[in-house]
Design a protein around this motif. Structure first.
Motif, PDB file in Angstrom:
ATOM      1  N   ARG A  23       3.936  -4.273   7.314  1.00 54.16           N
ATOM      2  CA  ARG A  23       3.512  -5.154   6.234  1.00 54.16           C
ATOM      3  C   ARG A  23       3.097  -6.508   6.813  1.00 54.16           C
ATOM      4  O   ARG A  23       3.654  -6.948   7.824  1.00 54.16           O
ATOM      5  CB  ARG A  23       4.642  -5.355   5.224  1.00 54.16           C
ATOM      6  N   ARG A  53       0.742   3.406   2.959  1.00 56.15           N
ATOM      7  CA  ARG A  53       1.100   2.831   4.268  1.00 56.15           C
ATOM      8  C   ARG A  53       2.048   1.662   4.038  1.00 56.15           C
ATOM      9  O   ARG A  53       1.671   0.495   4.163  1.00 56.15           O
ATOM     10  CB  ARG A  53      -0.167   2.372   4.990  1.00 56.15           C
ATOM     11  N   ASP A  78       0.858  -1.177   0.000  1.00 57.81           N
ATOM     12  CA  ASP A  78       0.000   0.000   0.000  1.00 57.81           C
ATOM     13  C   ASP A  78       0.896   1.229   0.000  1.00 57.81           C
ATOM     14  O   ASP A  78       1.577   1.498   0.999  1.00 57.81           O
ATOM     15  CB  ASP A  78      -0.884   0.001   1.249  1.00 57.81           C
ATOM     16  N   TYR A 114       4.473   0.429   5.736  1.00 57.43           N
ATOM     17  CA  TYR A 114       4.711  -0.407   6.912  1.00 57.43           C
ATOM     18  C   TYR A 114       3.699  -0.054   7.980  1.00 57.43           C
ATOM     19  O   TYR A 114       3.232   1.079   8.029  1.00 57.43           O
ATOM     20  CB  TYR A 114       6.145  -0.213   7.443  1.00 57.43           C
TER      21      TYR A 114
END
Length: 373
Positions: free
Chosen positions: A126, A122, A119, A124
């Motif tokens: 993960r 975002r 993503d 992390y």
């Protein structure tokens, strides 16, 4: 089935084919005045981890977990576990040591990797997941589901939650026991629970072998609080009918069974709350979502009246955590850990289905009590 027994159509076809081979997607722009078509390629989203690396992570987990379980080694298990799962393992080890019992080293086989794409908003932490069989019991229709997480770049992957699901259909299902109508029953000694849950639906597959995340993950996770609400009650006041969930082994049947534990001599209440980090929400092939929820369960029980007492079976997890001996108590508070796997349908107004959980035997974490006079 839980982790612990005590514990424990294609314009520009060739260009599109080349794009897929290179792990890209293609999009044709409007024709130019000379009639030619320009095709733009966009790289497919990168997976959070390669399948090769995920396999290495799981192989190490399999080895270290088995050795740690066999020796009840908390330091070793902390190398490969974190979060809710680590708390469960450490609690199980503590119970084994206090009860002077041993754990069974379980190995795993036939892993199937569920790897979402990164993503960009975002990167992390993960996470990815692994469906696997218990080695030596590969014929079991159920599979374990492990969730692994990496907090930041450079840190190790660790398992943070574990649950299970039915992954192969029952043979020759009858109308009264089909996968679409899960049932739960208990043996006469009330110690064995036999389940026939709904089979895990097919997961959607994306480019580069990824398992796409749900675009409505945040809203989907609300189902976790709904399930906690369903299971929080004092018997016999649990509701077996709830528009938010389908009837089945982990909803109506479970509530009915717990209601059956109503006792005039005891005051009981179960309270659930969601805990832990947000696990990845995977998109199912039919458009729905697969949500994993982790919970802390509090179980409060007390004897009624001025002199009522409560006693747990000698050698049970709760008894061991209370010091053993099958003593009597005025009241006891036990905390436990539970993970559930829930199918959220594509029409959000339709009821969700709990596919699997350790609802019938959460891992005990702590227990405190007020002694009887």
């Amino acid at each position: 089935m839980g982790r612990h027994v005590v514990r424990r159509s294609t314009a520009g076809g060739p260009a599109l084919l080349a794009g897929l081979t290179a792990g890209c997607t293609s999009e044709a722009e409007p024709p130019r005045s000379d009639g030619t078509v320009t095709v733009r390629t966009t790289p497919a989203p990168a997976p959070v981890v390669s399948t090769t690396e995920a396999a290495k992570v799981f192989e190490e987990y399999d080895r270290v977990n088995a050795a740690a379980d066999a020796s009840l080694d908390g330091s070793a298990i902390a190398r490969v576990q974190t979060g809710v799962l680590l708390k469960e393992s450490l609690a199980a080890y503590d119970i084994h040591r206090k009860a002077k019992t041993t754990d069974t080293a379980t190995r795993f086989a036939r892993p199937r990797f569920l790897i979402p794409a990164v993503d960009p908003a975002r990167p992390y932490p993960r996470s990815f997941a692994v469906l696997s069989k218990r080695k030596g019991n590969e014929g079991d229709r159920s599979s374990l589901l492990f969730y692994f997480t990496r907090a930041k770049a450079g840190e190790p992957w660790k398992a943070t939650a574990e649950t299970w699901a039915l992954t192969e259909s029952f043979a020759s299902p009858s109308p009264s026991s089909s996968d679409a109508a899960p049932k739960a029953s208990t043996s006469q000694d009330d110690k064995t629970v036999q389940l026939r849950p709904k089979r895990l639906p097919e997961l959607e597959r994306g480019p580069s072998g990824t398992t796409p995340s749900s675009p409505t993950a945040t809203a989907d996770r609300a189902v976790c609080d709904g399930f906690a609400d369903l299971l929080s009650f004092s018997p016999p006041h649990g509701s077996t009918e709830d528009a938010r969930f389908t009837r089945g082994a982990f909803t109506s049947d479970l509530v009915r069974r717990l209601n059956g534990r109503a006792d005039k001599a005891l005051e009981r209440r179960w309270s659930y709350r969601t805990t832990g980090e947000d696990l990845p929400v995977f998109r199912l092939a039919h458009g729905g979502s697969l949500v994993a929820c982790t919970y802390v369960r509090e179980y409060d029980v007390a004897g009624t009246g001025a002199t009522g007492t409560v006693r747990f079976g000698k050698g049970s997890d709760t008894d061991v955590l209370l010091g053993g001996g099958g003593r009597e108590w005025r009241s006891v508070k036990e905390t436990g850990s539970m993970t559930a796997l829930i199918e959220v349908p594509a029409p959000k107004s339709a009821p969700a289905t709990v596919l699997g959980c350790d609802c019938y035997a959460p891992q005990a974490l702590t227990a405190t009590g007020v002694p009887a006079p």
